[in-house]
Design an enzyme around this catalytic site. Structure first.
Site, short mmCIF file in Angstrom:
data_model
loop_
_atom_site.label_atom_id
_atom_site.label_comp_id
_atom_site.label_asym_id
_atom_site.label_seq_id
_atom_site.Cartn_x
_atom_site.Cartn_y
_atom_site.Cartn_z
N LYS A 81 0.85 -1.20 0.00
CA LYS A 81 0.00 0.00 0.00
C LYS A 81 0.88 1.25 0.00
O LYS A 81 1.93 1.27 0.66
CB LYS A 81 -0.89 -0.03 1.25
CG LYS A 81 -1.95 1.07 1.32
CD LYS A 81 -2.84 0.86 2.56
CE LYS A 81 -3.90 1.91 2.71
NZ LYS A 81 -4.76 1.68 3.89
N SER A 176 -9.56 1.58 3.47
CA SER A 176 -8.84 2.36 2.48
C SER A 176 -7.80 1.57 1.69
O SER A 176 -7.20 2.10 0.76
CB SER A 176 -8.13 3.52 3.19
OG SER A 176 -7.19 3.00 4.13
N SER A 200 -9.55 -0.74 7.68
CA SER A 200 -9.07 -0.47 6.32
C SER A 200 -8.45 -1.66 5.59
O SER A 200 -8.20 -1.59 4.40
CB SER A 200 -8.05 0.67 6.34
OG SER A 200 -8.71 1.90 6.37
#
Length: 529
Positions: A81, A176, A200
């Site tokens: 990420k 996210s 997330s």
């Protein structure tokens, strides 16, 4: 190398295929890079590090030829990420504030993966600074859920026209860490790192049909993870099966002198039993998780899952976590307060974006932050600073800290009463179409989407999403298991047992199949462990 051979290598365990030389790290890497290109429309990656990845794969190949692999991850393609620092590779947090920022060091988790020979394919997309639950609010645009393009979804959704189907019918990944979840789900990598502050990692895992593990706070180092909420952030793990999550956890966990919140003890990696036994366990069903807005489909799956445990001889009991109803409000206060504090470092002086406004230092600060942050980030900073004002501090921040303690105590009491694992839904429904998702503002959406996941962050407990079934719309639905602190082995053992029971289907990804001559005709796990 033929696609069929790779399909075969993935069907058996990839690390075994690498060990036996049936597939090389370079071939594996090239195949993943080709898939990243052919699934570019998903917008899962912000940066693809093709050259570096191929070099790493080449090095892995040399080690394997010498019979000296660095471990099970040597030669395995992974993604990270884009809120983890990576030396020499841009780290943006999907924000204008950090566009072009190249960190001088690797996050501890990234370094650990590289030290074990993993091949870094690139950095994945997210909501700006990981603030969101849809992966729709980053500066690089929204991530599309691979299941939007699956045969399963297309057969169930009836669009008015073909163009509408292509352009407007796609569903969100959740967030996210949506880029990481989409990357794993679409077979472009074997595992990915996400982060989890209020759900997330687990939320996008549920929507994309993958395993999403949020470890106990302090088990994995946060050093180099760009902070959102220091007291809740943890690196998350996204894989296609529970065994793979256990392998990654074993590679990443343990003390880090650069993160004072990590455990002091050494972490001993573990292997999960092939035939897990749940008959002696007590499974708790928290009644408060029957939350407003929970779809009847998920409620029914939750109930069926409880029956599976009952039929296997486990004790299934209804439990109460009475302060759950205050948790989302409490989370919002604490989250925004810490965000306001953490975002103060982005002032245009040391790194990141700097505005051209030169009237005064103050005007440069203000312009930098206005230009660098989106509305969502600015909104959370404003909320957080309001809660931290001298006249509000006791009323909001201190009170929220006290409620957080009560929430943690609720879990402590339930686990103290003999319950081993809690079983809950992960999300209120399956993934919604993007056009529907953006009708609500980010704050409203996050409050709805974090409702079932954020309490585990506030209590610092380990939790995992396990893909469970497809909804009537042909989209993945997951259930969440929450364990006791530092009891990841028990949590993952239960998750593995459940995974075997439900036999979640393989995604049939038409576009990728077309581009890739049927590489996807293999088992769901495509496991490396």
């Amino acid at each position: 190398m033929g696609a069929r051979l790779l399909g075969h290598a993935l069907r058996s365990q990839v690390s075994a295929a690498l060990k036996e030389g049936r597939v090389t790290p370079t071939e594996l890497c090239q195949r993943c890079l080709a898939l990243i290109k052919s699934t570019k429309f998903l917008n899962a990656y912000i940066t693809v590090t093709e050259e570096t990845a191929l070099k790493q794969a080449e090095e892995s190949e040399k080690r394997r030829k010498r019979g000296q692999p660095l471990g099970i991850l040597d030669g395995i393609p992974i993604a990270v990420k884009d809120n983890f620092n990576t030396a020499g590779i841009e780290t943006t947090c999907a924000s204008n504030m950090l566009k072009g920022y190249i960190s001088p060091y690797n996050a501890t988790v990234v370094q650990k993966l590289l030290d074990q020979g993993a091949v870094l394919l690139g950095k994945t997309n997210l909501d700006e600074f990981a603030m969101g639950s849809g992966s729709t609010d980053g500066v690089f645009g929204p991530v599309r859920n691979p299941w939007s393009y699956s045969k399963q979804y297309k057969e169930k959704s009836v669009p008015k026209s073909h163009s509408e189907d292509e352009e407007y019918n796609w569903v969100i990944t959740g967030g996210s860490s949506g880029g990481s979840a989409a990357a794993v789900s679409s077979f472009t990598c074997f595992a990915a790192l996400g982060s989890d502050t209020g759900g997330s990692t687990r939320n996008p895992a549920a929507h994309c049909g993958v395993v999403g593990l949020k470890p106990t706070y302090g088990l994995i180092s946060r050093h180099g993870l760009i902070p959102l909420v220091n007291s809740m952030d943890v690196p998350g793990i996204l894989t296609r099966c529970v065994d793979d999550a256990a392998v990654l956890l074993g590679s990443l966990a343990g003390h880090d002198p650069k993160d004072s919140t990590t455990i002091q003890d050494d972490f001993k990696p573990f292997e999960l039993p092939d035939l897990p036994d749940v008959s002696k366990l007590s499974i708790g069903i928290p009644k408060e998780y029957h939350a407003p807005g929970l779809s009847s489909e998920i409620l029914s799956l939750w109930s069926k899952a409880a029956d599976l445990f009952k039929n296997a001889g486990a004790k299934v009991v209804e439990v109460s976590l009475p302060h759950t109803r205050y948790s989302i409000v409490c989370y919002h206060v604490l989250c925004t307060a810490e965000v306001a504090s953490n975002m103060a470092r982005f002032d245009g002086l040391e790194y990141g974006h700097r505005s051209d406004v030169k009237d005064s230092t103050e005007s440069m600060y203000a312009a930098t932050r206005r230009e660098g942050f989106n509305d969502v980030v600015r909104g959370r900073i404003l909320s957080g600073n309001y809660f931290l004002l001298k006249q509000n501090y006791e009323k909001y921040f201190v009170k929220a800290q006290k409620v957080r303690r009560l929430i943690a105590n609720d879990f402590g009491k339930v686990f103290g009463s003999g319950v081993d694992i809690l079983l809950t839904p992960t999300t209120l429904s399956d993934a919604v179409p993007y056009t529907e998702f953006i009708q609500e503002d980010n704050r409203t959406r996050s409050a709805q989407d974090d409702i079932l996941t954020q309490a585990a962050n506030m209590a610092g407990l380990p939790a995992i999403n396990v893909p469970t079934a497809l909804s009537e719309r042909g989209l993945p639905v997951g259930l969440q298991f929450i364990g006791r602190s530092f009891q990841e082995k028990q949590l993952l053992t239960v998750a593995k047992w459940f995974e075997k029971q439900v036999q979640f289907p393989v995604i049939q990804l038409e576009e990728a199949e077309r581009h890739d001559n049927g590489v996807f005709q293999h088992q769901k796990s495509a496991s490396f462990s």
